[in-house]
Design an enzyme around this catalytic site. Sequence first.
Site, short mmCIF file in Angstrom:
data_model
loop_
_atom_site.label_atom_id
_atom_site.label_comp_id
_atom_site.label_asym_id
_atom_site.label_seq_id
_atom_site.Cartn_x
_atom_site.Cartn_y
_atom_site.Cartn_z
N ASP A 89 0.84 -1.20 0.00
CA ASP A 89 0.00 0.00 0.00
C ASP A 89 0.88 1.25 0.00
O ASP A 89 0.67 2.17 -0.80
CB ASP A 89 -0.89 0.05 1.25
CG ASP A 89 -1.92 -1.06 1.32
OD1 ASP A 89 -3.10 -0.78 1.09
OD2 ASP A 89 -1.54 -2.20 1.64
N THR B 38 -7.01 -4.54 0.58
CA THR B 38 -5.83 -4.91 1.36
C THR B 38 -6.07 -6.17 2.19
O THR B 38 -5.19 -7.04 2.28
CB THR B 38 -5.40 -3.76 2.29
OG1 THR B 38 -5.11 -2.61 1.50
CG2 THR B 38 -4.17 -4.14 3.09
#
Length: 303
Positions: free
Chosen positions: A50, A121
Amino acid sequence: MAQCQPLISRLVASSVTAAAQAGKIIRDILNQGELNIIDKGKNDLQTEADRSAQKCIIESLSRQYPDVTIIGEEGSSRCEVPSDWIVTDMDQDVLNLKLPKELENISAKDICVWVDPLDGTSEFTQGLVDHVTVLVGVAIGSRAIGGVIHQPFYNNNSSLGRTLWGIVGSGIGGFTPISPIEGKRIITTTRSHSNKIVQKALDAMEPDEIIRVGGAGHKVMLLLEGKAHAYVFASSGCKRWDTCAPEAVLKSAGGNLTDLYGELYSYDANTNYQNTKGVIATAPGQQHSWYISRIPESVKQDI
């Protein structure tokens, strides 16, 4: 010659190449096995992928478009990054697209870019990599106008990604929309953020099938691929960076994305980040108003 193109064309063209580079970084980090997970709160994880993907996108775009506001999920601060993370080339197919006249002379100060460097995620950390997308949305004023959805692990392949993009009123690229199957109603919704309110809204749609997957980008891709008729999420759990790019790509293809009341979300730089009134998105050719009409008033009040 690219500098002769309108700002919106150049920005979306640059976002396509930046998102693809971010996808490569995500694949590299997964292959190295160093995810370095941080728990930001309830059902909210952050990984090295990320953070690194966002650095790539924000630095690549900020260096080329310093006057454009860029908001990223992982914060928008800039920092030094490896030189090979910076991409300044532009997608030629986007540059060749003819824009509507109203998009030809847009000022940088009226543009806000929303970046979700790794949408999905939670699924990424669980190995469900086909759920993962990189999202770059371009808004003019309050409206989502351009969008890029990059899927780093297309068909679960660890070395192949694909990129879908669209500019509202201009066209789409990277895919050909497929109409959902007739005679059935297939709804896609959250995999990891469900509750009684979310389920009540789904039940009101009387679906023949429910597909539970991660990531707003992935869900909208299912609509574009003809695998679902609508995406219904009766919760305030997603944010502007989750929906700006998917909304723009979906609208460019003839679909729609709104809150549960049928109202568009605002994407100007000063707006609230939270999508407080849920999300309904419909595939091209579907009657969006029907899905809005099915949401019970009690669900609207509860969220």
